[in-house]
Each structure stands twice: as C-alpha cells, then as structure tokens.
Design a protein around this motif. Structure first.
Motif, PDB file in Angstrom:
ATOM      1  N   ASN A 180     -99.031 -35.526   8.307  1.00 51.76           N
ATOM      2  CA  ASN A 180     -98.552 -34.635   9.349  1.00 51.76           C
ATOM      3  C   ASN A 180     -98.264 -33.261   8.738  1.00 51.76           C
ATOM      4  O   ASN A 180     -97.396 -33.130   7.874  1.00 51.76           O
ATOM      5  N   LEU A 181     -99.002 -32.248   9.170  1.00 53.36           N
ATOM      6  CA  LEU A 181     -98.873 -30.919   8.585  1.00 53.36           C
ATOM      7  C   LEU A 181     -97.671 -30.210   9.195  1.00 53.36           C
ATOM      8  O   LEU A 181     -97.777 -29.463  10.169  1.00 53.36           O
ATOM      9  N   THR A 182     -96.494 -30.418   8.597  1.00 54.12           N
ATOM     10  CA  THR A 182     -95.265 -29.776   9.046  1.00 54.12           C
ATOM     11  C   THR A 182     -95.215 -28.343   8.542  1.00 54.12           C
ATOM     12  O   THR A 182     -95.979 -27.953   7.645  1.00 54.12           O
ATOM     13  N   PRO A 183     -94.299 -27.530   9.065  1.00 55.54           N
ATOM     14  CA  PRO A 183     -94.181 -26.140   8.570  1.00 55.54           C
ATOM     15  C   PRO A 183     -93.909 -26.069   7.060  1.00 55.54           C
ATOM     16  O   PRO A 183     -94.437 -25.174   6.379  1.00 55.54           O
ATOM     17  N   VAL A 184     -93.078 -26.976   6.551  1.00 57.09           N
ATOM     18  CA  VAL A 184     -92.791 -26.967   5.110  1.00 57.09           C
ATOM     19  C   VAL A 184     -94.049 -27.262   4.319  1.00 57.09           C
ATOM     20  O   VAL A 184     -94.374 -26.573   3.334  1.00 57.09           O
ATOM     21  N   ARG A 185     -94.804 -28.278   4.756  1.00 57.83           N
ATOM     22  CA  ARG A 185     -96.039 -28.628   4.047  1.00 57.83           C
ATOM     23  C   ARG A 185     -97.051 -27.495   4.133  1.00 57.83           C
ATOM     24  O   ARG A 185     -97.757 -27.192   3.160  1.00 57.83           O
ATOM     25  N   GLU A 186     -97.154 -26.874   5.305  1.00 58.10           N
ATOM     26  CA  GLU A 186     -98.106 -25.775   5.470  1.00 58.10           C
ATOM     27  C   GLU A 186     -97.757 -24.614   4.545  1.00 58.10           C
ATOM     28  O   GLU A 186     -98.640 -24.014   3.911  1.00 58.10           O
ATOM     29  N   LYS A 187     -96.461 -24.315   4.415  1.00 58.86           N
ATOM     30  CA  LYS A 187     -96.017 -23.238   3.533  1.00 58.86           C
ATOM     31  C   LYS A 187     -96.356 -23.556   2.072  1.00 58.86           C
ATOM     32  O   LYS A 187     -96.867 -22.697   1.336  1.00 58.86           O
ATOM     33  N   VAL A 188     -96.070 -24.803   1.649  1.00 59.99           N
ATOM     34  CA  VAL A 188     -96.348 -25.196   0.264  1.00 59.99           C
ATOM     35  C   VAL A 188     -97.838 -25.150  -0.017  1.00 59.99           C
ATOM     36  O   VAL A 188     -98.279 -24.709  -1.096  1.00 59.99           O
ATOM     37  N   MET A 189     -98.658 -25.611   0.938  1.00 64.81           N
ATOM     38  CA  MET A 189    -100.105 -25.592   0.736  1.00 64.81           C
ATOM     39  C   MET A 189    -100.628 -24.175   0.571  1.00 64.81           C
ATOM     40  O   MET A 189    -101.494 -23.904  -0.261  1.00 64.81           O
ATOM     41  N   LYS A 190    -100.093 -23.227   1.366  1.00 61.71           N
ATOM     42  CA  LYS A 190    -100.552 -21.844   1.264  1.00 61.71           C
ATOM     43  C   LYS A 190    -100.146 -21.203  -0.057  1.00 61.71           C
ATOM     44  O   LYS A 190    -100.902 -20.442  -0.666  1.00 61.71           O
ATOM     45  N   LEU A 191     -98.933 -21.526  -0.520  1.00 62.13           N
ATOM     46  CA  LEU A 191     -98.416 -20.907  -1.740  1.00 62.13           C
ATOM     47  C   LEU A 191     -98.955 -21.562  -3.010  1.00 62.13           C
ATOM     48  O   LEU A 191     -99.300 -20.876  -3.984  1.00 62.13           O
ATOM     49  N   TYR A 192     -99.018 -22.901  -3.010  1.00 62.73           N
ATOM     50  CA  TYR A 192     -99.253 -23.610  -4.285  1.00 62.73           C
ATOM     51  C   TYR A 192    -100.484 -24.507  -4.294  1.00 62.73           C
ATOM     52  O   TYR A 192    -100.917 -24.940  -5.351  1.00 62.73           O
TER      53      TYR A 192
END
Length: 909
Positions: free
Chosen positions: A663-675
């Motif tokens: 489930n692509l939550t906002p936290v996961r989406e942020k981490v994926m974009k950054l790292y």
C-alpha cells in the motif's frame, strides 16, 4: 620406594585458569523425540575443581539448535543454588534430523568451548505424513580403473516445493571435500561422480541455490545429507603407548582402539608381529574395541598389529616408531595405593619432577633423581579425588611423559536406592516410589534429586550424572557408551576405564608453556539485571547535572515495580529478581527529585554475545528403525484419535489463504522519492509471529530470523559506549535508519534494538541510495566516510521502520520521560503433565495414554531421614519401565541409581 601424601584441598596458588570455570550438566528425559512432544530438562551448574553447586552464576542458558546451525529456541534458566529446570515445546513444523542441545553460563565465556555442555538428540516426524528423502536410488560401482563410481537421483522438491533451479551436491570423504553443480534435465536431477578407491564412507549433502522471497517471506537455507558406507569391512586400529612414546629396551603398557566404518568401536583380536613377521604377543579388546597389552620394544624393529578379517584377508596396522632414548611412565593401582613407575635409558637424567593434577588443581608435586634408571612412588588413593587425574613427568622443566588415570574412591559417592511398592502393575495403576540417599557410612544425606520414569526399551545414549561429571566433561571428543563404565553389573569396569584412559586420554606430549597469568574479563551473571546510562536528550555526551530518579514497571509474572537513582556517572541498575516471562515488556520513567517527568536519552547495556555454534556433523538420520517404530506407531494412534475428537463430522478444514500487497502510503511515497524503492519488505505481523519467547527487541528477531537480509554488528563510540547496529547484508557502506521516514540521529541508535516488534507495522530495506550524503548530514552532521577498498562497489543502504504511531523515533515513547522496551526474562516454568486415574471411567480408555516418559520430577529433595516419596500413574504402554534417580549434594557428592518395574496387560479390562 617412596610413599607420599597428596594434598586434597587448600592449594589455592596451584590452580590453572580452567579450575575456576563452571561445569554445566543437562539431564534430558530422552535423546529422541517426536516433533510434537516436549523435551524436559534439569540444569545442574557446579564449580569445576570439586563439583560443589555453584555460588557464582544465577542464570544458565539452554539452546536448541538444528542441523543447519540455526537457533530454534533459547531458554534463560533461573538457578537456585546451582539448580534449575526447563522445557522445549516441539512443533510439527520442525523437520526430522539430528539437533543439538547446548548449555552454558555467561561466566563460562571466559574459558574455551570445552565448558559448553553439548548433547545431540534425534527428532522424528509423524508417521501420518509420508517421509521422502531428497537423495534416493544410490548406486555404487567400480570403474575399469578400479575407482568407485557413485550415482544417485536428487529430489530438491522434497526440501522446497516447486524448486526448479540448479542444486549443489557436496561430497565429503576422509581425504577431501568436493562439490558438483547439477542442473535439471527434463525436471530430473542426476548425480554421477567418481571417488578414489580407498574411500571408506562418503557423505552426500544437497544444498539448494539461494532464493530471495520478498513480502512476508525470507530465504531459508534448505539442506539434506546422507552418509553411505562404501566398505563395510573397514577397520581402523591404532596403538597408544602409555606416557606418549615407545622407548627401546623399556617395557611399556600399550593401549589400542579399533573403529569400524561407522566410526564406532568394534571388538577385535589379533597378534603383534615385528618386521620379520615374528610373533611378539597377542591382544584382544573389550566390546567397545579398546584394550591394552605390554611390549618391550627395540628401535631396530618396526611392530605391527595383525588382524585376520573376512575371507582370511590379513590386515596389518603399524605401531608408533620406537625411540632410541627417553622415559616411560607406568601407573599401577591396587585397592589402596597408586604406584607411579618411572624408567629411562637416558644417561645422567636429573632435574626430574612428577605432578598430579585433578580438574586444573595441583594435588601433588615433587622432584626426584633416578637410581639405577628407575624410580617408584606410592600415593594413597583416598587422598586423591574421584575422577580423571593428569599425571605428568617433567625433565628439566619440560613435560617428557603424561597420561590420564581414573581414580575411584568409594567414599566420594552417594548410596542411592529406589523401591516401588510392587514389582508389576496394570495400565493406569498408581505407583508409589520411595527414594533413599545415604553417604558411604550409611548416614542419611540431604540431596537434590531428579526422578525419571520411562519405557525401558527406548534406551537413551545420554550420559548420566556420574559419567558426565567424571568422564565426558574431562575428555575431548565423544565418549562412546559412557554409562558402561559406571554400571554396577560391569565386572570389568576398572579394566575398561584404564583402556579408555590409555586411548582416548592418550598424550604424546607436545610442550606448550602453561598459562601463568590470566584474567577474567566477563563477570558472572548472578541475577536478572537491567542496567544502562542516562544522557541528556540534546547533548548525548553529557551526563545530567543532578541524579535522575527512575521507575521501572515490568509486565511478567509477577508484575513488578522497581526504583533506582543514577550515580555520579549517570549509571543505573535494576535487579528484577523473579521475573518469569520469555518476552518481558517493561517501561522506564525518568523524573527529577520533585517527581517531575524529564526526558532523557536512556542507553541500555548490551547483552553479551552468545558463543559461536559448533555442530559436529554425523550421518543423516534414516527412516525410523525398529527401535523408533513402536513409539511413532503409538503417537500416530494418539494423533488420529485426537484429530477425531478435534474435528466434528460437519467440519471442513480449509487451506490457509494469505493476501499480500504494498500500500503506497504518503510516508512510503516520500521515502521512495528521496531514497529509492524498497528491495525487501517484511510485514510487522510476520516479525511478531517469528518472535520466540527468548528473543528481546527488534534486533534479536533480525539476528536470528532474518540473517540473510540483516547483519547485527557491535560498534563502539567514545560517547555512547558499545552497542549494536543493523547493517544490510552485502552492503559495504553505512546503513541508515529511518523511522516513519524520519532519519534517526546517531545518538539514538543504541536505543533502536529495544523497539518492540508489536510497535512495527513494516520493516523495509533499500539496498542502495544516492542521497547518502544528505542523510549522513542529518544523522552525523557530515557526509559518510569513504568505503574501504573492495571489489564490490560502495553503496549505502537505508532501513525504513514504519510504526503504528507514525511519529518517528520519539513517537515510540508515548509520554515525556517514558522508555518502552522488551527483554528476555527467566523462562516460564511448566509442570510435567501426569494424569491421575484414581476415578477412571470407561470412556477414558478411548483416548490412548502412550507417554514414553511416564513421570518426570527434576526438583526433588530428601528429608532429614535421607528419603523422598513420590507417586504417579502409569500409562497404557506394556513392558518394563526404567526408574532413573540422579542425586547431588551442595558440596558436590554425586549419586546415580536405576531400577525397573513391569506394566502388564490388563486382561480383565
């Protein structure tokens, strides 16, 4: 002839380092189990040098380890005056195989591996499920060049369903180890390999290729091994001169031992001949393949043991080379004295000394001179302790001869007896058992006892309390059938012990300097402690200016509240005493002197590292043989019956269905974009399911359940001390920790191991990130240092721990000044279930009672009259039942007794 008195006590200046160790003994209820049974055990910890119950350690660790060196379960056992008890509950998910039970104390980590107790057991599966082997259809043939060719069919899907990749087969012989990669051909795996003609056994081991499964699964190494005998007529015969060497012209006692193709001792007889094939003497072993004879050799000759095998084939085995000059040490005993005979053909032999040691303690030592090239001395046996003595002859300060001798002093042992009220019973009848313990003079003794009653036909290979403390713990390597030497019916016990000392205890002395200076870096663990340090939250290098009050709440059995105040170094320590919980949750609150909550950085001391697992491989366990079959048949019968009760006729058992998704939550989406995208995602619920009671905190689960993804390493910081960090496997840079996408400051890394798994929603691994410098500036205030030079590229990894709170590291503590954690408490206790049949009904007989262990009580004590009384009910098994009683007193006197009674079929039922 000189007669001397040995000093039995109070030679404190003459102790080797190992004399200060602790011996750990585990009594098991059996050594083979069905994987739905319970392993019951008693722990006894004593001092090494006199076997008195320890007053050092208050905790012992007992572990169950599988054949792939994987820790299955771990118990933290509370010791009361050196004695404790515990159990392992087996599950049907355990594969069949040979498992290791080992035990140790923290104090014993100051010494070598010999102080770790080891006992191998066999675990079998249910007969309801057909067992198939991964290696089948083995064929041995001879090539035109007289080498041996081995072929076999391999079935990797037995180990892992739907497996389609290549496999590796390892082949172990005495001389070499080789490996073969086999790729499937039309779905089949076929092994073809040529061995050297002199191979006796070959061990085949199948290993599947590494497989990485993400989301709810991790790699589990799957292996299977099987040992095949290539030459069943093989016999290895070795000779061991007393004291170490054969010396020309000097009569020597020579021990010998024969081993068959299975590695076990085998009875043998033959003759000794010289290089001209002239008869010198004959020899004959006991049933364990050991014995001794006498020989007066000459350096001008080579000697051989000659054995006639099957079809009159003659085998010759060389004796050690005869030395021209040297010393011979011969030990002779009678009922009262030990006589040490020294002889030599060395001219002007002076500066000689004899030393007698027991368990690292010097009992006797004196210097002497040879007269007429010989010397004799008598030592009173009663002045020496029972057990193995190390006798060393030194010449000019260097050991010239050494041998081990077993001294038996009857006054050192307890007299134990046990008597049932009848000699025979019907199934489910009650048995009353009276146990009596006295000293050698018949006076009653207060002792700690264990009572084990089990079916006699299922003999265990485990040592008893006498053979372990007096033999197994003193000799390197496995002692075959150790109880044989302490069997009252064995009239040749003294002879057999001497043969054992001459062979397995043989010393061809290679001089090493004795360790005269030593230190004990690891302190004994006396109780269940939680200790650590308090540091300021803003500046983790600084100690608070004033003492900090701490309150600790634990949620084990019983629940408890503890208080403590930091010292001048900001240190604290809680003694939790009797907290029984395999997983003990706790909360620590910090306040000032006014009781106002203050937020500090709490750094718990790290636990000690368990010793490296050493597993001695043997043959793979075969399908249950004639000994195991009756047990499994009875368990199968019981399993069928219980299944019939548990599932009604209207019940349909469905296969479990598991749905996974990311489930692509906002936290996961942020981490994926950054790292970057995660390479491995582990669900928090899965981590909770994989957590065993003896584990404590997230790092403990990662260390033992996810070793192929995460490595737990110990690091040291001048400000934080020593603590553990998590490192992504096969990544050569730094592994950064995020919690809910928020980077964790480095001064908070020591607290991460204590995060409880029930706070974790997901654990996600990013194996490579391009924003390492930006991350490092947040964590350290600087870019990461360059990686060490390696062939692999340098990459930095990220672990993102998503929690239910979603508020990052500081959101894990719900209130100001609150620290939550989990640790390993004392293992919970369980009473052995022994049903009572005082009021039995007809329907009770419908459920079979096929206990192979009829009764187990590990913590009995004698009263002031030296007696203890117990009662129990028998099961449905017919035949002889063995009664085993083991005893030990606080000062280390040992006792063992076994007897039997019979359960006969009830024809009137």
């Amino acid at each position: 002839m000189l007669t001397v008195n040995a000093q039995k006590e109070n030679l404190n200046s003459n102790y080797d380092k190992n004399a200060y160790g602790e011996k750990v003994y585990i009594q098991l209820n059996n050594t083979f189990f069905n994987n739905q049974e319970t392993i019951w055990f008693k722990v006894i910890v004593t001092s090494t040098f006199n076997h008195s119950l320890t007053d050092l350690s208050g905790i012992a660790y007992v572990e169950l380890i599988d054949f792939d060196k994987k820790l299955i379960s771990k118990k933290k056992i509370k010791l009361n005056n050196g004695i404790g008890e515990g159990f392992f509950s087996l599950t049907e998910t355990l594969p069949e195989g040979r498992y290791l039970i080992r035990a140790y104390t923290k104090w014993d980590l100051n010494f070598d591996e010999d102080f770790i107790f080891k006992q191998y057991i066999n675990i079998y599966g249910s007969r309801l499920k057909e067992k198939k082997e991964a290696i089948r259809d083995i064929s041995i043939s001879q090539t035109p060049l007289e080498d041996l060719h081995i072929s076999a069919n391999i079935f990797p899907r037995v180990l892992k369903a739907d497996y389609k990749r290549a496999i590796t087969v390892f082949l172990y012989t005495k001389e070499r180890i080789d490996s073969v990669e086999i790729k499937p051909k039309k779905g089949n795996y076929k092994l073809n390999y040529t061995l050297s003609e002199d191979a006796t056994n070959v061990k085949l081991k199948v290993k599947l290729k590494d497989t990485k499964l993400k989301n709810y699964n991790t790699k589990e190494e799957s292996t299977f091994s099987k040992t095949i005998a290539l030459n069943k007529e093989f016999l290895d015969l070795q000779f061991f001169p007393e004291g170490g060497k054969l010396i020309t012209g000097l009569r020597s006692k020579v021990g010998f031992k024969s081993i068959n193709y299975t590695g076990q001792g085998q009875k043998v007889s033959g003759i000794i001949v010289d290089n001209n094939d002239e008869l010198i003497t004959s020899f004959s072993s006991n049933k364990l393949g050991m014995g001794y004879m006498f020989l007066k050799p000459s350096h001008e000759k080579q000697y051989y043991g000659k054995v006639i095998g099957k079809d009159n084939v003659v085998y010759k085995y060389p004796l050690p080379k005869v030395e021209l000059k040297g010393f011979v040490l011969n030990v002779v005993e009678n009922n009262s004295f030990l006589r040490l005979d020294v002889s030599s053909n060395v001219e002007n032999a002076d500066s000689l000394s004899l030393k007698v040691k027991s368990r690292g303690r010097l009992l006797h030592g004196h210097t002497f001179k040879l007269q007429h090239k010989s010397y004799k001395v008598l030592i009173e046996k009663s002045r020496l302790p029972s057990g193995i003595l190390k006798i060393t002859l030194n010449h000019k300060g260097v050991p010239a001869c050494e041998r081990l001798f077993f001294n038996s002093v009857s006054n050192d042992f307890l007299r134990v007896s046990a008597e049932t009220d009848y000699t025979s019973y019907n199934p489910r009848n009650k048995t009353n058992l009276t146990i009596s313990v006295t000293d050698a003079k018949g006076q009653p003794v207060k002792a700690s006892l264990s009572a084990l009653i089990k079916e006699k036909q299922y003999e265990s290979s485990q040592s008893n309390i006498l053979s372990y403390f007096l033999l197994n713990s003193e000799l390197r390597g496995a002692v075959e059938k150790p109880n044989h030497y302490f069997n009252d019916t064995n009239i040749y016990a003294r002879r057999d012990l001497e043969a054992l000392m001459l062979t397995q205890g043989w010393r061809n002395y290679i001089y090493h300097k004795n360790e005269t200076k030593y230190a004990f870096n690891i302190k004994p663990e006396t109780d269940l402690l939680v200790s650590g340090a308090i540091r300021r939250r803003i500046n983790d290098k600084k100690i608070p200016n004033k003492p900090v009050d701490l309150t600790m709440l634990t949620f084990g059995k019983p629940k408890s509240v503890h208080t403590n105040t930091t010292d001048s170094l900001g240190r604290f320590s809680f003694n939790l005493s009797n907290q029984y919980a395999d997983k003990l949750n706790f909360v620590i609150q910090t306040t000032d002197k006014k009781g106002i909550a203050k937020d500090y950085n709490i750094i718990l001391d790290k636990t000690f590292k368990a010793p490296e697992i050493v597993y001695e491989e043997m043959e793979n366990i075969q399908l249950p043989d004639s000994i195991i079959k009756p047990i499994l048949d009875k368990i199968t019968e019981k399993e069928r019956t219980e299944n019939a009760f548990n599932l009604s006729n209207n019940t349909i058992e469905l296969d479990e269905v598991e749905l996974t998704g990311y489930n692509l939550t906002p936290v996961r989406e942020k981490v994926m974009k950054l790292y970057g995208k995660p390479d491995v995602v582990i669900d928090g619920k899965e981590m909770e399911e994989k957590e065993e009671g003896w584990m404590y905190g997230i790092y403990s689960i990662l260390r033992f359940r996810y070793p192929d993804d995460i490595e737990i390493k110990s690091v040291f910081s001048s400000s934080l001390g020593s603590f553990d960090i998590a490192k992504v496997k096969e990544i050569y840079g730094f592994t950064f920790i995020l919690i809910d996408g928020i980077p964790v400051k480095f001064h908070d890394y020591p607290s991460i191991p204590n995060i409880a798994p029930d706070q974790i929603k997901s654990f996600e691994i990013i194996k490579s990130t391009k924003r390492a410098c930006a991350l490092s500036q947040e964590v350290f205030g600087d870019c990461p240092p360059p990686c060490p030079p390696r062939k692999n590229p340098c990459t930095h990894a990220v672990i993102n721990i998503i929690t239910y709170s979603g508020k990052g590291f500081y959101g894990l503590t719900s209130s100001k000044g609150i620290f939550k954690g989990v640790l390993e408490g004392f293992s919970t206790k369980r009473e052995f279930y022994a049903p009572k049949y005082d009021k039995i009904k007809d329907e009770d007989w419908e459920v079979p009672d096929v206990r192979s262990t009829v009764y187990w009580s590990p913590l009995l004590h004698t009263d002031t009259t030296g007696k203890s009384n117990i009662e129990f009910y028998n099961g449905d098994n017919i035949g002889d039942m063995k009664v085993i009683i083991e005893a030990i007193t606080p000062d280390g006197k040992l006792g063992y007794f076994e007897t039997k009674y019979t359960v006969e079929e009830n024809l009137e039922k």
